[in-house]
Design a protein around this motif. Structure first.
Motif, PDB file in Angstrom:
ATOM      1  N   ALA A   1       0.823  -1.207   0.000  1.00 27.21           N
ATOM      2  CA  ALA A   1       0.000   0.000   0.000  1.00 27.21           C
ATOM      3  C   ALA A   1       0.859   1.259   0.000  1.00 27.21           C
ATOM      4  CB  ALA A   1      -0.930  -0.016   1.214  1.00 27.21           C
ATOM      5  N   GLY A   2       2.188   1.089   0.016  1.00 26.48           N
ATOM      6  CA  GLY A   2       3.081   2.248  -0.018  1.00 26.48           C
ATOM      7  C   GLY A   2       3.008   3.112   1.232  1.00 26.48           C
ATOM      8  N   LEU A   3       2.794   2.487   2.379  1.00 23.56           N
ATOM      9  CA  LEU A   3       2.648   3.250   3.619  1.00 23.56           C
ATOM     10  C   LEU A   3       4.005   3.540   4.269  1.00 23.56           C
ATOM     11  CD1 LEU A   3      -0.386   1.308   5.125  1.00 23.56           C
ATOM     12  CD2 LEU A   3      -0.400   3.593   4.095  1.00 23.56           C
ATOM     13  N   ASP A   4       4.032   4.610   5.067  1.00 25.58           N
ATOM     14  CA  ASP A   4       5.229   4.958   5.831  1.00 25.58           C
ATOM     15  C   ASP A   4       5.715   3.795   6.685  1.00 25.58           C
ATOM     16  OD1 ASP A   4       5.913   7.413   5.085  1.00 25.58           O
ATOM     17  OD2 ASP A   4       5.034   8.489   6.803  1.00 25.58           O
ATOM     18  N   ALA A   5       4.759   3.054   7.257  1.00 30.86           N
ATOM     19  CA  ALA A   5       5.114   1.955   8.148  1.00 30.86           C
ATOM     20  C   ALA A   5       5.949   0.899   7.422  1.00 30.86           C
ATOM     21  CB  ALA A   5       3.857   1.314   8.738  1.00 30.86           C
ATOM     22  N   GLY A   6       5.863   0.875   6.090  1.00 33.30           N
ATOM     23  CA  GLY A   6       6.623  -0.118   5.337  1.00 33.30           C
ATOM     24  C   GLY A   6       8.031   0.325   4.990  1.00 33.30           C
ATOM     25  N   ARG A   7       8.348   1.609   5.216  1.00 39.69           N
ATOM     26  CA  ARG A   7       9.652   2.115   4.790  1.00 39.69           C
ATOM     27  C   ARG A   7      10.768   1.558   5.681  1.00 39.69           C
ATOM     28  NH1 ARG A   7      10.607   7.866   4.265  1.00 39.69           N
ATOM     29  NH2 ARG A   7      12.081   7.163   2.698  1.00 39.69           N
TER      30      ARG A   7
ATOM     31  N   MET B   1      -6.215  -1.917  10.183  1.00 35.64           N
ATOM     32  CA  MET B   1      -4.765  -2.131  10.167  1.00 35.64           C
ATOM     33  C   MET B   1      -4.172  -1.808  11.546  1.00 35.64           C
ATOM     34  SD  MET B   1      -2.557  -0.686   7.009  1.00 35.64           S
ATOM     35  CE  MET B   1      -3.110  -1.360   5.469  1.00 35.64           C
ATOM     36  N   VAL B   2      -4.594  -0.679  12.101  1.00 35.19           N
ATOM     37  CA  VAL B   2      -4.092  -0.299  13.427  1.00 35.19           C
ATOM     38  C   VAL B   2      -4.572  -1.305  14.475  1.00 35.19           C
ATOM     39  CG1 VAL B   2      -4.089   1.500  15.199  1.00 35.19           C
ATOM     40  CG2 VAL B   2      -4.069   2.132  12.770  1.00 35.19           C
ATOM     41  N   ILE B   3      -5.846  -1.683  14.385  1.00 32.84           N
ATOM     42  CA  ILE B   3      -6.406  -2.600  15.387  1.00 32.84           C
ATOM     43  C   ILE B   3      -5.732  -3.974  15.295  1.00 32.84           C
ATOM     44  CG2 ILE B   3      -8.515  -3.848  16.037  1.00 32.84           C
ATOM     45  CD1 ILE B   3     -10.004  -1.230  15.071  1.00 32.84           C
ATOM     46  N   HIS B   4      -5.447  -4.425  14.078  1.00 28.09           N
ATOM     47  CA  HIS B   4      -4.750  -5.705  13.936  1.00 28.09           C
ATOM     48  C   HIS B   4      -3.373  -5.640  14.585  1.00 28.09           C
ATOM     49  CE1 HIS B   4      -2.537  -8.806  11.262  1.00 28.09           C
ATOM     50  NE2 HIS B   4      -2.941  -9.374  12.377  1.00 28.09           N
ATOM     51  N   ALA B   5      -2.653  -4.556  14.328  1.00 28.60           N
ATOM     52  CA  ALA B   5      -1.325  -4.410  14.942  1.00 28.60           C
ATOM     53  C   ALA B   5      -1.442  -4.407  16.468  1.00 28.60           C
ATOM     54  CB  ALA B   5      -0.654  -3.127  14.455  1.00 28.60           C
ATOM     55  N   ALA B   6      -2.474  -3.722  16.995  1.00 28.86           N
ATOM     56  CA  ALA B   6      -2.674  -3.674  18.443  1.00 28.86           C
ATOM     57  C   ALA B   6      -3.038  -5.048  18.992  1.00 28.86           C
ATOM     58  CB  ALA B   6      -3.767  -2.662  18.777  1.00 28.86           C
ATOM     59  N   ALA B   7      -3.900  -5.760  18.271  1.00 25.96           N
ATOM     60  CA  ALA B   7      -4.317  -7.093  18.717  1.00 25.96           C
ATOM     61  C   ALA B   7      -3.114  -8.031  18.743  1.00 25.96           C
ATOM     62  CB  ALA B   7      -5.395  -7.644  17.782  1.00 25.96           C
ATOM     63  N   HIS B   8      -2.311  -7.947  17.691  1.00 23.89           N
ATOM     64  CA  HIS B   8      -1.130  -8.796  17.593  1.00 23.89           C
ATOM     65  C   HIS B   8      -0.178  -8.522  18.764  1.00 23.89           C
ATOM     66  CE1 HIS B   8       1.707 -11.322  15.576  1.00 23.89           C
ATOM     67  NE2 HIS B   8       2.630 -10.387  15.572  1.00 23.89           N
TER      68      HIS B   8
ATOM     69  N   ARG C   1       8.921  -3.213  17.326  1.00 25.11           N
ATOM     70  CA  ARG C   1       8.661  -2.998  15.910  1.00 25.11           C
ATOM     71  C   ARG C   1       7.157  -2.863  15.654  1.00 25.11           C
ATOM     72  NH1 ARG C   1       9.734  -7.473  11.371  1.00 25.11           N
ATOM     73  NH2 ARG C   1       7.933  -8.315  12.453  1.00 25.11           N
ATOM     74  N   ASN C   2       6.350  -3.707  16.315  1.00 25.98           N
ATOM     75  CA  ASN C   2       4.897  -3.584  16.164  1.00 25.98           C
ATOM     76  C   ASN C   2       4.400  -2.232  16.637  1.00 25.98           C
ATOM     77  OD1 ASN C   2       5.134  -6.837  16.887  1.00 25.98           O
ATOM     78  ND2 ASN C   2       3.783  -6.295  15.210  1.00 25.98           N
ATOM     79  N   LEU C   3       4.988  -1.774  17.745  1.00 27.29           N
ATOM     80  CA  LEU C   3       4.564  -0.478  18.283  1.00 27.29           C
ATOM     81  C   LEU C   3       4.977   0.653  17.330  1.00 27.29           C
ATOM     82  CD1 LEU C   3       3.075   0.451  20.862  1.00 27.29           C
ATOM     83  CD2 LEU C   3       5.298   1.101  21.793  1.00 27.29           C
ATOM     84  N   TRP C   4       6.140   0.493  16.705  1.00 30.50           N
ATOM     85  CA  TRP C   4       6.587   1.473  15.711  1.00 30.50           C
ATOM     86  C   TRP C   4       5.621   1.480  14.520  1.00 30.50           C
ATOM     87  CZ3 TRP C   4       9.123   5.696  15.138  1.00 30.50           C
ATOM     88  CH2 TRP C   4       9.610   6.106  13.892  1.00 30.50           C
ATOM     89  N   ASP C   5       5.172   0.304  14.082  1.00 28.85           N
ATOM     90  CA  ASP C   5       4.148   0.232  13.030  1.00 28.85           C
ATOM     91  C   ASP C   5       2.939   1.078  13.422  1.00 28.85           C
ATOM     92  OD1 ASP C   5       5.633  -1.611  11.582  1.00 28.85           O
ATOM     93  OD2 ASP C   5       4.526  -3.362  12.326  1.00 28.85           O
ATOM     94  N   ILE C   6       2.496   0.902  14.672  1.00 28.30           N
ATOM     95  CA  ILE C   6       1.292   1.602  15.135  1.00 28.30           C
ATOM     96  C   ILE C   6       1.520   3.112  15.109  1.00 28.30           C
ATOM     97  CG2 ILE C   6      -0.166   1.985  17.181  1.00 28.30           C
ATOM     98  CD1 ILE C   6       0.276  -1.082  17.743  1.00 28.30           C
ATOM     99  N   ASP C   7       2.680   3.541  15.578  1.00 31.75           N
ATOM    100  CA  ASP C   7       2.990   4.971  15.546  1.00 31.75           C
ATOM    101  C   ASP C   7       2.947   5.504  14.113  1.00 31.75           C
ATOM    102  OD1 ASP C   7       4.372   7.531  16.694  1.00 31.75           O
ATOM    103  OD2 ASP C   7       5.632   6.908  15.019  1.00 31.75           O
ATOM    104  N   ARG C   8       3.612   4.790  13.195  1.00 29.51           N
ATOM    105  CA  ARG C   8       3.661   5.252  11.807  1.00 29.51           C
ATOM    106  C   ARG C   8       2.259   5.282  11.191  1.00 29.51           C
ATOM    107  NH1 ARG C   8       7.675   8.321  10.959  1.00 29.51           N
ATOM    108  NH2 ARG C   8       7.366   8.479  13.189  1.00 29.51           N
ATOM    109  N   LEU C   9       1.462   4.238  11.438  1.00 29.51           N
ATOM    110  CA  LEU C   9       0.120   4.166  10.857  1.00 29.51           C
ATOM    111  C   LEU C   9      -0.748   5.309  11.378  1.00 29.51           C
ATOM    112  CD1 LEU C   9      -0.531   0.294  11.119  1.00 29.51           C
ATOM    113  CD2 LEU C   9      -0.089   1.603   9.025  1.00 29.51           C
ATOM    114  N   VAL C  10      -0.709   5.518  12.685  1.00 35.01           N
ATOM    115  CA  VAL C  10      -1.555   6.565  13.265  1.00 35.01           C
ATOM    116  C   VAL C  10      -1.145   7.934  12.735  1.00 35.01           C
ATOM    117  CG1 VAL C  10      -2.149   7.752  15.409  1.00 35.01           C
ATOM    118  CG2 VAL C  10      -2.179   5.248  15.321  1.00 35.01           C
ATOM    119  N   ARG C  11       0.154   8.187  12.657  1.00 28.99           N
ATOM    120  CA  ARG C  11       0.599   9.489  12.138  1.00 28.99           C
ATOM    121  C   ARG C  11       0.178   9.680  10.682  1.00 28.99           C
ATOM    122  NH1 ARG C  11       4.959  12.119  15.290  1.00 28.99           N
ATOM    123  NH2 ARG C  11       5.529  10.706  16.980  1.00 28.99           N
ATOM    124  N   GLU C  12       0.260   8.592   9.891  1.00 28.76           N
ATOM    125  CA  GLU C  12      -0.068   8.744   8.475  1.00 28.76           C
ATOM    126  C   GLU C  12      -1.573   8.891   8.251  1.00 28.76           C
ATOM    127  OE1 GLU C  12       1.772   5.907   5.878  1.00 28.76           O
ATOM    128  OE2 GLU C  12       1.134   7.025   4.100  1.00 28.76           O
TER     129      GLU C  12
END
Lengths: 282, 332
Positions: free
Chosen positions: B100-106, B205-212, B224-235
């Motif tokens: 999806a070209g998201l920041d969290a993937g960079r 996407m955010v909820i899945h990361a939180a559930a995981h 790393r999961n928490l960093w994903d959440i930060d990036r997703l929420v900011r984006e």
């Protein structure tokens, strides 16, 4: 901390002895640039009591194999060497890594690639005693940007009979302690000579690639580009991980460098054969 | 503690410009241990840092880019294999972020391919994947039966030629866990990528990361999961994100995990969400998430063990846990 060629290492240990042995053998090596290391190696006791009771050294670091068997403390030096090799094998991404020993003359590199027991280390060490510059006995580091091979002159790991061969040929050199009964037999490390250490930042143009086999009667065989390519993918620990860069680097090497497979029955004739092929082909 | 240094530099990369060499070595070791070295390298790109560190970061960026290409290729391989079934295929986690070209993937490290498919299609999906070259990783009959009966995914499969794993999920938490996410809604609201694959909606996407992170597992690799959440929420951030997120979390039974994730992301990475004041137990989670020393080793063994036990209690009721551990014990 130490630097071998372009790679800086930091080695930590739960015991003092392996660090002492490393510090002694690597005493002439430089420190990592900026004091920042590429890889960490950690020798540790998997269970707290294994520090003291039948101490067993588990090899760890930035990158680890899940089921690595520990070594007895008497082989701590070997554990440290294996730890450094492991980081390179699992995580080196700046260079294409080939299991090969490398020696240099006039800025041009000779690569000797083969399976364990083919005589890579022995031939490279003997060539070092005959005026070649040793660039490494384990890994050739090929730069994807330039095609040049970089030196990685760690301690030369001599096994079984080759220990005596080199003690005879390089009497003045410094050796590590004899490590008897390791998983690879008896091992003794040889410190590369002053030239190898002083010139380790100077890369070389690959000029000849040999696939030696120790044992059969002397023979020389041409190796086609396709076979060379496949053999080198198998001799590389990071060819797949480098993706397209790995493919391009290997293709250039195979196109540019003459290749032979050689059989040799004893080290003297092996050395003579290598030097003859160098004169003819390189 | 070096885990905290990793979090601080990810949050504010300028801090890397004043580090000592010892701090650099600790930072790199801890970031590698948390599989955050690629994300770190992307954050530090272009900043004035010592040449030796810059080289390591450049290597990590190239490595992550190669990982991205390989992950997308693996997703494409699965898409080709599954296309004849005509079932929806939703990419999850790292592969979804890069697709999806998201920041969290960079710069993110990506291991297995995780996909979500409707539960009623599981048998067909499994058969098609086996026919296309994927093989079982766990030949043990108990493990296999356990996965099939109690897990939210098929037993892991590995491709025999490409040596890459695929995890086929039918929901995002084990059926034995107390919360029951609405798997049908996850798939119904997924966002198509235009190539036959889709990704979860922003909120899911955010909820899945939180559930995981907080409703499953022992927080291993959780930073790393928490960093994903930060990036997703900011984006995804806009005026209504948090309200939509919490409403959606209610539908999935995951309000506590999602709230915990937002509190911890705010605490560790300064994620900009209003409210979400810390609660006492957050400190313990932060301690677990940041427990790396200067060699990248885990500290606080007691905390680690506590979260390991917690992960099993979350995943199954006590009687079932006892039976599971007994079976595992007899086999070893």
């Amino acid at each position: 901390m130490l630097r071998i060629g372009p790679v800086g290492f930091r080695i930590g240990s739960d015991w003092r002895a392996p660090i002492g042995a490393l510090g002694d053998l690597y005493r002439d090596y430089p420190l990592p640039e900026d004091g920042i290391v590429d890889f960490n190696v950690r020798l540790f006791a998997a269970r707290p009591w294994r520090r003291f009771v039948r101490p067993a050294v588990t090899i760890g670091g930035d990158y680890m194999l899940p089921d690595a068997l520990p070594l007895p403390l008497a082989q701590g030096l070997l554990a440290a060497e294996m730890g450094m090799n492991l980081q390179m094998a699992l995580a080196q991404r700046r260079y294409l890594l080939l299991h090969a020993s490398v020696v240099e003359r006039d800025g041009r590199g000779l690569l000797l690639s083969g399976v364990s027991g083919a005589g890579k280390s022995t031939l490279a060490a003997l060539l070092m005693t005959r005026g070649w510059r040793l660039m490494g006995d384990e890994f050739a580091l090929v730069d994807p940007a330039t095609g040049l091979v970089h030196a990685f002159p760690r301690l030369i790991s001599l096994k079984n009979q080759s220990v005596a061969v080199l003690q005879c040929a390089a009497g003045q050199a410094r050796f590590g302690p004899l490590l008897a009964g390791t998983p690879k037999g008896d091992i003794r490390h040889l410190v590369p000579d002053a030239t190898a250490i002083a010139a380790m930042d100077r890369p070389a143009v690959p000029a000849l690639l040999l696939f030696p086999t120790f044992g059969p009667a002397e023979a020389v065989r041409a190796v086609g580009a396709a076979e060379t390519f496949v053999r080198l993918t198998q001799a590389s620990t990071n060819y797949v991980a480098l993706g397209e860069r790995g493919f391009a680097t290997l293709r250039r090497l195979v196109q540019d460098v003459p290749v032979r497979a050689i059989d040799y029955a004893d080290t003297d004739s092996g050395i003579a054969l290598v030097e003859r092929l160098w004169r003819e082909l390189a | 503690m070096s885990g905290a240094l990793v979090a601080a530099v990810l949050t504010d990369p300028a801090r890397a410009t004043v580090l000592t060499s010892d701090a650099w070595n600790a930072l790199i070791a801890a970031a590698r241990a948390e599989q955050l070295i690629g994300s770190m390298a992307v954050r530090l790109d272009g900043l004035p840092i010592p040449p030796a560190a810059a080289r390591i970061m450049a290597d990590a960026r190239v490595s992550a880019e190669q990982g991205r290409v390989a992950a997308l290729w693996e997703a494409e391989m699965a898409r080709r294999a599954l296309a004849p079934l005509g079932v929806p295929v939703v990419l999850l986690k790292g592969t979804a972020f890069v697709a999806a070209g998201l920041d969290a993937g960079r710069g993110r490290s990506i291991g297995d391919l995780d996909i979500l498919v409707p539960r009623e299609s599981l048998d067909a999906v499994e058969a098609v994947l086996l026919a296309a070259g994927w093989e079982w990783v766990k030949p043990d009959p108990y493990d296999d039966a356990y996965y099939r009966r109690w897990m939210h995914e098929l037993p892991p499969l590995i491709h025999r030629e490409r040596d890459r794993m695929i995890d086929v999920h039918h929901t995002i938490l084990p059926p034995t866990a107390r919360p029951t996410p609405d798997a049908a809604a996850l798939i119904a609201d997924a966002v198509p990528l235009g190539n036959g694959l889709s990704v979860l909606s922003s909120e899911d996407m955010v909820i899945h990361a939180a559930a995981h992170l907080f409703a499953d597992g022992d927080l291993q690799g959780g930073l790393r999961n928490l960093w994903d959440i930060d990036r997703l929420v900011r984006e995804f951030d806009d005026a209504g994100l948090v309200e939509r997120l919490m409403a959606r979390a209610g539908r999935h039974d995951l309000v506590p995990a999602t709230a915990r994730a937002l509190r911890l992301a705010k605490r560790v990475f300064g994620t900009p969400v209003d409210g979400f004041a810390p609660v006492a137990s957050d400190a313990l989670f932060a301690r677990r998430l940041l427990a790396r020393d200067g060699w990248g080793r885990l500290r606080h063994k007691g905390t680690e063990f506590g979260f390991y036990v917690r992960s099993h209690l979350l995943r199954m009721p006590p009687a079932m846990l006892a039976r599971h551990l007994w079976t595992k014990f007899r086999k070893t």
